[in-house]
Write a protein that holds these residues in place. Structure first.
Motif, PDB file in Angstrom:
ATOM      1  N   ARG A   9       0.870  -1.187   0.000  1.00 54.26           N
ATOM      2  CA  ARG A   9       0.000   0.000   0.000  1.00 54.26           C
ATOM      3  C   ARG A   9       0.896   1.223   0.000  1.00 54.26           C
ATOM      4  O   ARG A   9       1.807   1.337   0.820  1.00 54.26           O
ATOM      5  CB  ARG A   9      -0.895  -0.031   1.232  1.00 54.26           C
ATOM      6  CG  ARG A   9      -1.720   1.221   1.488  1.00 54.26           C
ATOM      7  CD  ARG A   9      -2.584   1.000   2.714  1.00 54.26           C
ATOM      8  NE  ARG A   9      -3.370   2.191   3.072  1.00 54.26           N
ATOM      9  CZ  ARG A   9      -3.025   3.049   4.035  1.00 54.26           C
ATOM     10  NH1 ARG A   9      -1.926   2.834   4.754  1.00 54.26           N
ATOM     11  NH2 ARG A   9      -3.795   4.089   4.296  1.00 54.26           N
ATOM     12  N   THR A  11       0.782   5.492  -0.006  1.00 56.48           N
ATOM     13  CA  THR A  11      -0.076   6.647   0.228  1.00 56.48           C
ATOM     14  C   THR A  11       0.755   7.921   0.193  1.00 56.48           C
ATOM     15  O   THR A  11       1.980   7.896   0.340  1.00 56.48           O
ATOM     16  CB  THR A  11      -0.786   6.555   1.589  1.00 56.48           C
ATOM     17  OG1 THR A  11       0.214   6.483   2.630  1.00 56.48           O
ATOM     18  CG2 THR A  11      -1.664   5.325   1.667  1.00 56.48           C
ATOM     19  N   GLU A  95      -3.986   6.994  -2.684  1.00 53.70           N
ATOM     20  CA  GLU A  95      -3.709   5.688  -2.081  1.00 53.70           C
ATOM     21  C   GLU A  95      -3.821   4.634  -3.170  1.00 53.70           C
ATOM     22  O   GLU A  95      -4.828   4.571  -3.883  1.00 53.70           O
ATOM     23  CB  GLU A  95      -4.671   5.353  -0.949  1.00 53.70           C
ATOM     24  CG  GLU A  95      -4.406   3.968  -0.348  1.00 53.70           C
ATOM     25  CD  GLU A  95      -5.330   3.613   0.807  1.00 53.70           C
ATOM     26  OE1 GLU A  95      -5.417   2.418   1.140  1.00 53.70           O
ATOM     27  OE2 GLU A  95      -5.963   4.538   1.361  1.00 53.70           O
TER      28      GLU A  95
END
Length: 254
Positions: A9, A11, A95
């Motif tokens: 992930r 961001t 994101e």
């Protein structure tokens, strides 16, 4: 899923995957989605060695696509003592979830001794858990990013499938990435283009060699690695790759 695959992930408050067409006048405007090359660069910031090549498989857009324009003071190209004002258009509050895997760089036969899949995979996982080996940038240096391990399909996204309706979005022709000499085996550097599409929030990237649109960017020599000259040779591989006693089950827990 391949054993050499990672999912993470990423961001950031802002991102700028600039469209080269908008840079002619000194201004920058971002693409709506990250380029293959930008995501590959994030993978290389997490962990990279010249014996491997990261291949980005797919990217999932989690937050809704939003932009914000800012007035930026930049150097004057004619008189460096003066400044100009330009407008940069950024993506805001981004994101992404990314899945990628590494392959061997077959154009580096001098590094064949370093082709230990288990070693590189375990190091990549450790570096990902620590937030990357180097700083993470979302297209440009002023856009700081942050990475962490994740499951690619977990959580909900703004463009996920709603009910029985599929959502397909075309972003048109955009930059895919750059093919460097040490990855192509030639002294030519090429910029690749592709027809980008998102299906239910997921962008399935084609492989670099599958791009049918490209242009020559320049000619460069491939850097050679000479043992005991610009790297320490086989002893370095053995020291870094000592994974004896590690549980093989660790490899499959992405």
């Amino acid at each position: 899923m391949k054993k050499n695959t990672i999912a993470f992930r990423v961001t950031g408050r802002y991102a700028l995957f600039s469209d080269p067409v908008t840079r002619v006048g000194g201004e920058k405007c971002t693409y709506s989605i990250p380029t293959y090359q930008a995501l590959k660069g994030i993978c290389e910031s997490i962990y990279w060695k010249p014996s491997i090549i990261w291949v980005v498989d797919k990217c999932r857009i989690i937050n809704r696509i939003k932009t914000e324009s800012k007035g930026i003071r930049v150097p004057n190209y004619v008189d460096r003592k003066k400044n100009d004002l330009s407008v940069y258009t950024y993506l805001k509050d981004v994101e992404y979830r990314v899945q990628a895997h590494f392959e061997w760089n077959e154009n580096r036969p001098e590094l064949a001794e370093d082709r230990d899949e288990k070693k590189h995979y375990l190091i990549a996982k450790r570096m990902l858990a620590r937030g990357g080996r180097r700083d993470i940038f979302l297209g440009t240096r002023e856009c700081q990013g942050y990475v962490e391990p994740c499951l690619f399909d977990e959580g909900s996204g703004a463009y996920d499938k709603k009910g029985n309706e599929d959502l397909t979005v075309s972003f048109g022709i955009m930059v895919h990435g750059i093919t460097y000499p040490d990855e192509s085996g030639t002294n030519e550097m090429k910029t690749r283009l592709w027809d980008a599409r998102m299906y239910n929030g997921v962008i399935d990237f084609i492989r670099p060699e599958e791009c049918t649109m490209w242009m020559d960017t320049g000619n460069y020599q491939i850097k050679s690695f000479v043992p005991e000259k610009n790297f320490s040779g086989l002893s370095e591989f053995k020291e870094e790759g000592d994974t004896d006693g590690m549980d093989d089950a660790i490899i499959s827990d992405v």
